[in-house]
Design an enzyme around this catalytic site. Structure first.
Site, PDB file in Angstrom:
ATOM      1  N   GLY A   1       0.810  -1.218   0.000  1.00 44.33           N
ATOM      2  CA  GLY A   1       0.000   0.000   0.000  1.00 44.33           C
ATOM      3  C   GLY A   1       0.843   1.268   0.000  1.00 44.33           C
ATOM      4  O   GLY A   1       2.068   1.217   0.082  1.00 44.33           O
TER       5      GLY A   1
ATOM      6  N   HIS B   1      -8.819  17.095   3.054  1.00 44.33           N
ATOM      7  CA  HIS B   1      -8.239  15.816   2.650  1.00 44.33           C
ATOM      8  C   HIS B   1      -8.571  15.495   1.203  1.00 44.33           C
ATOM      9  O   HIS B   1      -9.490  16.072   0.619  1.00 44.33           O
ATOM     10  CB  HIS B   1      -8.757  14.680   3.546  1.00 44.33           C
ATOM     11  CG  HIS B   1      -8.104  14.646   4.898  1.00 44.33           C
ATOM     12  ND1 HIS B   1      -8.537  15.419   5.958  1.00 44.33           N
ATOM     13  CD2 HIS B   1      -7.041  13.947   5.358  1.00 44.33           C
ATOM     14  CE1 HIS B   1      -7.763  15.197   6.997  1.00 44.33           C
ATOM     15  NE2 HIS B   1      -6.849  14.302   6.675  1.00 44.33           N
TER      16      HIS B   1
ATOM     17  N   LYS C   1     -11.158   9.956   0.830  1.00 49.20           N
ATOM     18  CA  LYS C   1     -11.340   9.723   2.270  1.00 49.20           C
ATOM     19  C   LYS C   1     -12.815   9.473   2.555  1.00 49.20           C
ATOM     20  O   LYS C   1     -13.685  10.202   2.083  1.00 49.20           O
ATOM     21  CB  LYS C   1     -10.823  10.942   3.051  1.00 49.20           C
ATOM     22  CG  LYS C   1     -10.793  10.708   4.546  1.00 49.20           C
ATOM     23  CD  LYS C   1     -10.047  11.825   5.246  1.00 49.20           C
ATOM     24  CE  LYS C   1     -10.105  11.669   6.762  1.00 49.20           C
ATOM     25  NZ  LYS C   1      -9.559  10.383   7.218  1.00 49.20           N
TER      26      LYS C   1
END
Ligand code: NAP
Length: 265
Positions: free
Chosen positions: A13, A154, A158
């Site tokens: 990741g 963000h 998200k």
């Protein structure tokens, strides 16, 4: 410091691949394996972009048994992170966890496991040391400025809003600030949500846009003055000094620490 043997879950990741680099570049850290949900039996360096010659496991118990690590760094998903944290403690491995979603009940259970096993665990919803300092500085400022609003920004992938850091900042401020309903007592939202979320009278605003990573501004207002405390994470490398600090600290403690703010003076 003696060498710390580390397993990383979620190594492919965005966060996990930075953690692999961190472990490889840190003299007293040694990567001994990674946990994945695919690629069983392969070596990490067989995957594109990796040079570390360590085994990949899909079975966490087998991984711990064969590699005998000191620490698990978990950067997977909230659901899997919880399972891995418990498994690590049960196997006597100290977890350093960056996933979120732990309930009060989960934390109590994990705290009990650390006591039973006599080993430490660190769960850090935010590994960016700058963000931790932003929260701490905001807590200091809140003693002198009662009026405060939080604007967190963000990337648009998200899922949760407000962010965990936004909520944590409001909670830390609430702990020292005399509760106050801010704004005009008769104010009305012409469009619902215009004034943001409300946590103990503190307004939280969430911005979601492509191109952003993780940013937060804590805005204080007083007579004739404002104070802005701002933190920006521009890439995932910004989280790695906190991961390093957590790994070093988890080797020295025998309890559960939730939040890096509890280990930063
Ligand atoms: P990401 O790029 O999606 O990485 C997650 C990795 O976990 C992927 O490689 C995924 O594989 C793997 N994975 C999923 N299920 C797994 C399992 N059962 N076993 C092992 N690996 C599994 O996400 P990210 O941006 O790196 O973020 C990772 C986590 O860290 C998220 O929970 C995020 O919220 C959190 N985070 C924390 C901080 C902090 O400061 N604490 C900062 C940023 C992000 P597939 O892609 O094949 O599913």
């Amino acid at each position: 410091m003696s060498e710390v043997k580390i397993v990383i879950a979620g190594a492919r990741g965005r966060m996990g691949s930075e953690a692999v680099k961190l472990v490889e570049e840190t003299e007293h850290f040694q990567l001994v394996g990674v946990i994945d949900h695919k690629n069983e039996g392969m070596r990490l360096n067989e995957l594109e972009g990796f040079t570390a010659d360590v085994p990949i496991y899909t079975d966490i118990d087998k991984c711990f048994f064969e590699t005998n690590p000191d620490v698990l760094i978990d950067l997977t998903t909230p659901e899997i992170g919880k399972v891995h944290t418990k498994k690590a403690l049960q196997n006597g491995v100290r977890p350093v966890v960056g996933t979120t979603g732990f309930s009060e009940k989960d934390l109590n259970e994990l705290q009990q496991l650390t006591e039973e096993k006599g080993i430490g665990a660190i769960i850090a919803p935010n590994f960016a040391i700058g963000a931790i300092l932003m929260m701490k500085f905001s807590q200091i400022a809140a003693k002198y400025f009662q009026d405060v609003e939080i604007i967190e920004q963000h990337h648009d992938q998200k899922l949760d809003a407000p962010s965990g850091t936004g909520i944590k900042t409001a909670e830390m401020i609430s702990a020292v600030r005399e509760e106050k309903q801010q704004g005009h007592p008769d104010e009305k939202e012409i469009i619902e949500g215009a004034r943001g979320a409300n946590l103990n009278g503190i307004r939280l605003h969430s911005v979601r846009l492509p191109g952003l990573i993780a940013h937060q501004e804590v805005l204080f207002g007083g007579d004739g003055q404002t104070l802005k405390i701002r933190h920006d994470s521009y890439n995932r490398a910004s989280f790695m000094s906190g991961v390093k600090l957590a790994v070093e600290n988890v080797m020295k403690i025998d309890l559960l620490v939730y939040g890096l703010e509890n280990i930063i003076e």
